[in-house]
Write an enzyme that holds these catalytic residues in place. Structure first.
Site, PDB file in Angstrom:
ATOM      1  N   HIS A  19       0.820  -1.223   0.000  1.00  0.00           N
ATOM      2  CA  HIS A  19       0.000   0.000   0.000  1.00  0.00           C
ATOM      3  C   HIS A  19       0.851   1.269   0.000  1.00  0.00           C
ATOM      4  O   HIS A  19       0.334   2.360  -0.236  1.00  0.00           O
ATOM      5  CB  HIS A  19      -0.963  -0.001   1.199  1.00  0.00           C
ATOM      6  CG  HIS A  19      -0.315   0.167   2.537  1.00  0.00           C
ATOM      7  ND1 HIS A  19      -0.093  -0.888   3.396  1.00  0.00           N
ATOM      8  CD2 HIS A  19       0.151   1.266   3.176  1.00  0.00           C
ATOM      9  CE1 HIS A  19       0.460  -0.433   4.501  1.00  0.00           C
ATOM     10  NE2 HIS A  19       0.617   0.871   4.395  1.00  0.00           N
TER      11      HIS A  19
ATOM     12  N   ASP B 249      -0.389  -7.569   0.845  1.00  0.00           N
ATOM     13  CA  ASP B 249       0.165  -6.251   1.170  1.00  0.00           C
ATOM     14  C   ASP B 249       1.678  -6.297   1.284  1.00  0.00           C
ATOM     15  O   ASP B 249       2.273  -5.728   2.192  1.00  0.00           O
ATOM     16  CB  ASP B 249      -0.447  -5.699   2.458  1.00  0.00           C
ATOM     17  CG  ASP B 249      -0.321  -4.173   2.541  1.00  0.00           C
ATOM     18  OD1 ASP B 249       0.144  -3.559   1.565  1.00  0.00           O
ATOM     19  OD2 ASP B 249      -0.661  -3.610   3.605  1.00  0.00           O
TER      20      ASP B 249
ATOM     21  N   SER C  20       4.768   1.633   8.438  1.00  0.00           N
ATOM     22  CA  SER C  20       4.358   0.565   7.530  1.00  0.00           C
ATOM     23  C   SER C  20       5.533   0.068   6.707  1.00  0.00           C
ATOM     24  O   SER C  20       6.278   0.857   6.128  1.00  0.00           O
ATOM     25  CB  SER C  20       3.253   1.060   6.582  1.00  0.00           C
ATOM     26  OG  SER C  20       2.073   1.302   7.293  1.00  0.00           O
TER      27      SER C  20
END
Length: 289
Positions: free
Chosen positions: A135, A165, A240
């Site tokens: 993402h 992801d 992330s």
């Protein structure tokens, strides 16, 4: 109307003032002199012996304490306190782990049509493949990476897996970057110490600590229900794609998501993709699958 930023202001809390002075109490009236009462007559001769024995016990106790004090104190009279010895594995503690891991973590910048996405990643191998979250790079026109030495380099997207992801990048070799060792998902235990490393809110090289709160926690990652490693290490936007490592510096997960309240920040519930699954996806993407 001009708004002014407000700070902490004046110190708050009770103001402790000295109590008001009180007048001195009036002197007590003088009492007439009275002779002391006569001493009681001796009824037995054993009291002096008992009193003497009591003095002897007190003297012995005091003498023993003095001897013990002289034995414990150094000759020059200085007082010393015992100090804990350094732990045998102090060089392999969390400080050393953080230093080693930071050398393999990068900040990622990915401009898109609506702005610039930022995140983290870490080096997988000597060919300088970088693992991160999909993402972060999804829809990016270009991707660049900043290493621990502050140098920005262009990154190529090797492959993406939106369902899990996971994305893999590749950058130019650099002496400032090192591959991080991978652990095994089966070895992850609830309660073990972990570090989360990344660039939360753009603050590169940030290290936070916590424990593994749960393993195989079912959450929604990449649009599908998957199991994840749950941790209470602080994870915020920008973390992330960064690694979650154990106390040996082994990657056990890829920091991916957090549970938030209305404020949108970390509340101590973060989720990482288990390392076994992330590594399997990365190997497939590098192999061209």
């Amino acid at each position: 109307m001009t708004l002014r930023p407000t700070g902490l202001g004046q110190p708050r809390g009770p103001r402790f003032l000295p109590p008001p002075e009180q007048p001195p109490p009036p002197p007590e009236p003088r009492r007439p002199f009275a002779p002391p009462p006569p001493a009681p007559e001796r009824t037995s001769s054993r009291w002096p012996r008992l009193f003497g024995a009591g003095l002897l016990v007190a003297a012995l106790s005091a003498g023993t304490g003095a001897l013990a004090g002289r034995a414990a104190a150094p000759d020059d009279g200085e007082v010393t306190f015992p100090r804990a010895e350094p732990a045998p594995d102090s060089t392999a503690g969390l400080v050393g782990v953080a230093e080693r891991v930071r050398a393999g973590v990068v900040s990622i910048s990915a401009p898109t049509g609506g702005g610039v996405a930022g995140g983290s990643g870490f080096v997988l191998d000597d060919r300088v493949h970088v693992l991160t979250n999909d993402h972060i790079v999804s829809g990016a026109s270009s991707v660049s990476v900043i290493g621990s030495d502050g140098r920005r380099v262009r990154a190529d997207v090797v492959g993406r897996d939106p369902r899990n992801d996971i994305a893999v990048l590749r950058i130019e070799p650099s002496a400032a970057l090192r591959a991080l060792p991978l652990g095994r998902s089966a070895d992850v235990q609830v309660g073990e110490r972990v570090l989360a490393v990344g660039s939360p809110l753009g603050l590169s090289g940030t290290v936070t600590s916590g424990i593994v709160s749960a393993v195989e926690r079912e959450v929604r990652l990449g649009g599908t229900a998957q199991t994840a490693v749950q941790t209470d290490a602080s994870i915020n936007p920008g973390n992330s794609g960064g690694p979650l490592v154990n106390a040996r510096g082994e990657v056990i997960g890829v920091n991916t998501a957090i549970a938030t309240d209305d404020g949108g920040g970390s509340i101590g519930i973060g989720f990482a993709i288990p390392v076994d699954r992330a590594a399997d996806v990365a190997e497939r993407l590098i192999a061209g699958g």
